[in-house]
Design a protein around this motif. Sequence first.
Motif, PDB file in Angstrom:
ATOM      1  N   VAL A   1       0.853  -1.202   0.000  1.00  0.00           N
ATOM      2  CA  VAL A   1       0.000   0.000   0.000  1.00  0.00           C
ATOM      3  C   VAL A   1       0.888   1.251   0.000  1.00  0.00           C
ATOM      4  CG1 VAL A   1      -1.758   1.319   1.260  1.00  0.00           C
ATOM      5  CG2 VAL A   1      -1.863  -1.201   1.223  1.00  0.00           C
ATOM      6  N   GLY A   2       1.775   1.330   0.986  1.00  0.00           N
ATOM      7  CA  GLY A   2       2.646   2.506   1.089  1.00  0.00           C
ATOM      8  C   GLY A   2       3.686   2.542  -0.020  1.00  0.00           C
ATOM      9  N   ALA A   3       4.194   1.368  -0.396  1.00  0.00           N
ATOM     10  CA  ALA A   3       5.194   1.323  -1.474  1.00  0.00           C
ATOM     11  C   ALA A   3       4.591   1.843  -2.777  1.00  0.00           C
ATOM     12  CB  ALA A   3       5.718  -0.099  -1.646  1.00  0.00           C
ATOM     13  N   ALA A   4       3.328   1.485  -3.043  1.00  0.00           N
ATOM     14  CA  ALA A   4       2.668   1.948  -4.271  1.00  0.00           C
ATOM     15  C   ALA A   4       2.530   3.471  -4.261  1.00  0.00           C
ATOM     16  CB  ALA A   4       1.298   1.293  -4.422  1.00  0.00           C
ATOM     17  N   ALA A   5       2.195   4.032  -3.102  1.00  0.00           N
ATOM     18  CA  ALA A   5       2.072   5.495  -3.016  1.00  0.00           C
ATOM     19  C   ALA A   5       3.414   6.144  -3.341  1.00  0.00           C
ATOM     20  CB  ALA A   5       1.588   5.892  -1.625  1.00  0.00           C
ATOM     21  N   HIS A   6       4.497   5.569  -2.792  1.00  0.00           N
ATOM     22  CA  HIS A   6       5.829   6.109  -3.095  1.00  0.00           C
ATOM     23  C   HIS A   6       6.149   5.983  -4.587  1.00  0.00           C
ATOM     24  CE1 HIS A   6       6.487   5.907   1.279  1.00  0.00           C
ATOM     25  NE2 HIS A   6       7.418   6.805   1.071  1.00  0.00           N
ATOM     26  N   LEU A   7       5.853   4.812  -5.151  1.00  0.00           N
ATOM     27  CA  LEU A   7       6.174   4.617  -6.579  1.00  0.00           C
ATOM     28  C   LEU A   7       5.434   5.618  -7.451  1.00  0.00           C
ATOM     29  CD1 LEU A   7       6.197   0.737  -6.983  1.00  0.00           C
ATOM     30  CD2 LEU A   7       8.142   2.296  -7.191  1.00  0.00           C
ATOM     31  N   GLN A   8       4.178   5.925  -7.068  1.00  0.00           N
ATOM     32  CA  GLN A   8       3.400   6.877  -7.875  1.00  0.00           C
ATOM     33  C   GLN A   8       4.110   8.224  -7.962  1.00  0.00           C
ATOM     34  OE1 GLN A   8       0.752   6.344  -9.733  1.00  0.00           O
ATOM     35  NE2 GLN A   8       0.294   4.250  -9.065  1.00  0.00           N
ATOM     36  N   VAL A   9       4.700   8.652  -6.833  1.00  0.00           N
ATOM     37  CA  VAL A   9       5.382   9.954  -6.886  1.00  0.00           C
ATOM     38  C   VAL A   9       6.823   9.810  -7.388  1.00  0.00           C
ATOM     39  CG1 VAL A   9       5.922   9.995  -4.393  1.00  0.00           C
ATOM     40  CG2 VAL A   9       5.868  12.120  -5.663  1.00  0.00           C
ATOM     41  N   PHE A  10       7.507   8.728  -7.016  1.00  0.00           N
ATOM     42  CA  PHE A  10       8.883   8.536  -7.518  1.00  0.00           C
ATOM     43  C   PHE A  10       8.897   8.515  -9.047  1.00  0.00           C
ATOM     44  CE2 PHE A  10      10.315   5.936  -3.522  1.00  0.00           C
ATOM     45  CZ  PHE A  10      10.344   7.102  -2.781  1.00  0.00           C
ATOM     46  N   ALA A  11       7.844   7.938  -9.626  1.00  0.00           N
ATOM     47  CA  ALA A  11       7.797   7.816 -11.097  1.00  0.00           C
ATOM     48  C   ALA A  11       7.766   9.175 -11.776  1.00  0.00           C
ATOM     49  CB  ALA A  11       6.581   6.994 -11.512  1.00  0.00           C
ATOM     50  N   THR A  12       7.376  10.214 -11.039  1.00  0.00           N
ATOM     51  CA  THR A  12       7.237  11.543 -11.656  1.00  0.00           C
ATOM     52  C   THR A  12       8.493  12.393 -11.518  1.00  0.00           C
ATOM     53  OG1 THR A  12       6.419  12.695  -9.672  1.00  0.00           O
ATOM     54  CG2 THR A  12       4.782  11.513 -11.011  1.00  0.00           C
ATOM     55  N   LEU A  13       9.487  11.915 -10.763  1.00  0.00           N
ATOM     56  CA  LEU A  13      10.691  12.736 -10.525  1.00  0.00           C
ATOM     57  C   LEU A  13      11.642  12.607 -11.714  1.00  0.00           C
ATOM     58  CD1 LEU A  13      11.164  11.736  -6.778  1.00  0.00           C
ATOM     59  CD2 LEU A  13      10.142  13.854  -7.681  1.00  0.00           C
ATOM     60  N   ARG A  14      12.207  13.747 -12.114  1.00  0.00           N
ATOM     61  CA  ARG A  14      13.026  13.716 -13.346  1.00  0.00           C
ATOM     62  C   ARG A  14      14.197  12.759 -13.219  1.00  0.00           C
ATOM     63  NH1 ARG A  14      13.131  19.507 -16.432  1.00  0.00           N
ATOM     64  NH2 ARG A  14      10.879  19.791 -16.399  1.00  0.00           N
ATOM     65  N   GLU A  15      14.866  12.800 -12.074  1.00  0.00           N
ATOM     66  CA  GLU A  15      16.007  11.887 -11.913  1.00  0.00           C
ATOM     67  C   GLU A  15      16.010  11.299 -10.510  1.00  0.00           C
ATOM     68  OE1 GLU A  15      20.557  11.537 -13.373  1.00  0.00           O
ATOM     69  OE2 GLU A  15      19.431  13.385 -13.661  1.00  0.00           O
ATOM     70  N   LEU A  16      15.944   9.990 -10.436  1.00  0.00           N
ATOM     71  CA  LEU A  16      15.996   9.295  -9.148  1.00  0.00           C
ATOM     72  C   LEU A  16      17.312   8.521  -9.176  1.00  0.00           C
ATOM     73  CD1 LEU A  16      14.174   8.868  -6.622  1.00  0.00           C
ATOM     74  CD2 LEU A  16      13.248   6.858  -7.760  1.00  0.00           C
ATOM     75  N   ALA A  17      18.402   9.288  -8.978  1.00  0.00           N
ATOM     76  CA  ALA A  17      19.734   8.760  -9.292  1.00  0.00           C
ATOM     77  C   ALA A  17      20.078   7.482  -8.532  1.00  0.00           C
ATOM     78  CB  ALA A  17      20.780   9.838  -8.999  1.00  0.00           C
ATOM     79  N   TRP A  18      19.589   7.376  -7.276  1.00  0.00           N
ATOM     80  CA  TRP A  18      19.991   6.239  -6.454  1.00  0.00           C
ATOM     81  C   TRP A  18      18.931   5.142  -6.377  1.00  0.00           C
ATOM     82  CZ3 TRP A  18      24.864   5.487  -4.619  1.00  0.00           C
ATOM     83  CH2 TRP A  18      25.729   6.578  -4.658  1.00  0.00           C
ATOM     84  N   GLY A  19      17.896   5.207  -7.220  1.00  0.00           N
ATOM     85  CA  GLY A  19      16.866   4.163  -7.183  1.00  0.00           C
ATOM     86  C   GLY A  19      16.071   4.225  -5.900  1.00  0.00           C
ATOM     87  N   CYS A  20      15.509   3.077  -5.495  1.00  0.00           N
ATOM     88  CA  CYS A  20      14.683   3.084  -4.291  1.00  0.00           C
ATOM     89  C   CYS A  20      14.947   1.849  -3.437  1.00  0.00           C
ATOM     90  CB  CYS A  20      13.193   3.192  -4.641  1.00  0.00           C
ATOM     91  SG  CYS A  20      12.385   1.615  -4.985  1.00  0.00           S
ATOM     92  N   GLU A  21      14.350   1.878  -2.233  1.00  0.00           N
ATOM     93  CA  GLU A  21      14.586   0.768  -1.282  1.00  0.00           C
ATOM     94  C   GLU A  21      13.265   0.155  -0.808  1.00  0.00           C
ATOM     95  OE1 GLU A  21      16.656   2.701   2.029  1.00  0.00           O
ATOM     96  OE2 GLU A  21      14.748   3.396   2.821  1.00  0.00           O
ATOM     97  N   HIS A  22      12.262   0.143  -1.656  1.00  0.00           N
ATOM     98  CA  HIS A  22      10.963  -0.383  -1.200  1.00  0.00           C
ATOM     99  C   HIS A  22      10.906  -1.905  -1.239  1.00  0.00           C
ATOM    100  CE1 HIS A  22       8.501   2.907   0.158  1.00  0.00           C
ATOM    101  NE2 HIS A  22       9.317   3.639  -0.577  1.00  0.00           N
ATOM    102  N   PHE A  23      11.732  -2.493  -0.346  1.00  0.00           N
ATOM    103  CA  PHE A  23      11.725  -3.952  -0.214  1.00  0.00           C
ATOM    104  C   PHE A  23      10.671  -4.397   0.794  1.00  0.00           C
ATOM    105  CE2 PHE A  23      13.528  -4.108   3.999  1.00  0.00           C
ATOM    106  CZ  PHE A  23      14.087  -2.837   4.109  1.00  0.00           C
ATOM    107  N   GLY A  24       9.988  -3.435   1.457  1.00  0.00           N
ATOM    108  CA  GLY A  24       9.023  -3.747   2.532  1.00  0.00           C
ATOM    109  C   GLY A  24       8.065  -4.877   2.203  1.00  0.00           C
ATOM    110  N   PRO A  25       7.414  -4.858   1.008  1.00  0.00           N
ATOM    111  CA  PRO A  25       6.456  -5.918   0.713  1.00  0.00           C
ATOM    112  C   PRO A  25       7.070  -7.312   0.823  1.00  0.00           C
ATOM    113  CG  PRO A  25       6.251  -4.148  -0.879  1.00  0.00           C
ATOM    114  CD  PRO A  25       7.460  -3.826  -0.030  1.00  0.00           C
ATOM    115  N   GLN A  26       8.410  -7.408   0.610  1.00  0.00           N
ATOM    116  CA  GLN A  26       9.049  -8.719   0.622  1.00  0.00           C
ATOM    117  C   GLN A  26       9.536  -9.144   1.998  1.00  0.00           C
ATOM    118  OE1 GLN A  26      11.736  -9.550  -2.484  1.00  0.00           O
ATOM    119  NE2 GLN A  26       9.944  -9.541  -3.804  1.00  0.00           N
ATOM    120  N   ILE A  27       9.568  -8.224   2.929  1.00  0.00           N
ATOM    121  CA  ILE A  27      10.038  -8.635   4.262  1.00  0.00           C
ATOM    122  C   ILE A  27       8.858  -9.011   5.156  1.00  0.00           C
ATOM    123  CG2 ILE A  27      10.140  -6.440   5.544  1.00  0.00           C
ATOM    124  CD1 ILE A  27      13.028  -7.386   6.366  1.00  0.00           C
TER     125      ILE A  27
END
Length: 390
Positions: free
Chosen positions: A324-350
């Motif tokens: 739920v929260g990871a999807a909210a982050h992805l929705q906004v991360f997808a709009t940023l011009r450069e996300l140089a360091w990627g992301c750490e949304h491993f939460g769903p898998q832990i």
Amino acid sequence: MPDSLPQVSPDVAKGIGRDLSIYAIASVIVDVPTVRKHKLSQTSVTAQSYVIVTVRLGNGVTGVGEAATLGGPRWSEESVEAIKANIDAYLAPALLGLRADRFEAAGMAMDAAAKRNTAAKGAIESALFDAVGKTLGVPASALLGGALRDSVPVLWTLASGDPAQEIEEAERKLEARLHRTFKVKVGALAPKDDMARMGRLAAALGDRATLIVDANQAWDETVSARCLPQLAEMGVALVEQPVPAWNIPAMARLRARPGTPPLLADECVFDSHDMLAVAAAGAADAVSLKIVKHGGLLGVRKVAAVAEAGGVALYGGCLLESSVGAAAHLQVFATLRELAWGCEHFGPQILTTDLVTEPLRFADFHLYLPAGAGLGITLDEAALRRFART
Ligand code: MUC
Ligand code: MG
């Protein structure tokens, strides 16, 4: 949960698609077990606690959002108990009747009703983006400028404190092509033990993986000055929040020392004013963006804009959110011009069990933006009932 929300009356429901007013808001605390103990400098968890917020609009559409915490009010000052109490008593009443698509106005109403409480506000705002997106049939990213990418590189965090277990865990992730960047939590052990642990991890994984380190404010400037060059020697690519959040001058002095690896600001940047101070001090190379810190998706974009203006790179942070929260982050991360360091949304898998009917897709070292309107996920009501705190 959504069922506990008042039903929209048949008269109101006739206006489906038109009435975007906020009709009802509900919140529930859930505790979801993790697959192993996750050990940080200030706490360790075997279950993740969230507040799941649902917002029903006058048109009958329901949106969902999530506020994550890490081990009670230890990572930051908000606990799930406080988040729920402040949503129910202050934030929800301030929003009822307002238009859900006036996100900035909703943010101002929440700011007038409660200081800070950024995780609580972020969960509600996420639910507004979900409900409005679902009403309009567009992803939340479309309401934020539009998606520039449909996946983001995603790392895994090693945090058992046992290097043999951590190497084995990382090998499994590499083998499955899930993660090839690993963030290692340090600070629970003495610095010399953490350095020995990092030496083992770097020797075992260094030529096949990128390692980064998060000290969660555990070190002082002297310890940091000793450890940072050692980590750089081992090939560690980035070090997150080595010193306490208040000590921005120390971050700047450490960053200026030869041999210091790039520094990532986390707990020292909650709002855009913090970001401005960090950029002006030259205290960080990158900033970790999190809805729980910035008060929502709009807040993420505001902090990102100040970072970009100050030449500070962007990193997609998390607090072990479910899908739920990871999807909210992805929705906004997808709009940023450069996300140089990627992301750490491993939460769903832990988590032993995710909170959505169709978990987010992890493949080829990337996490994929879900297709669909709003946040692009559907809450799993059965999982919610199972883990809801009574
Ligand atoms: C933090 O401080 O970055 C993110 C990953 C993790 O293991 O802890 C969180 C919080
Ligand atoms: Mg951190």
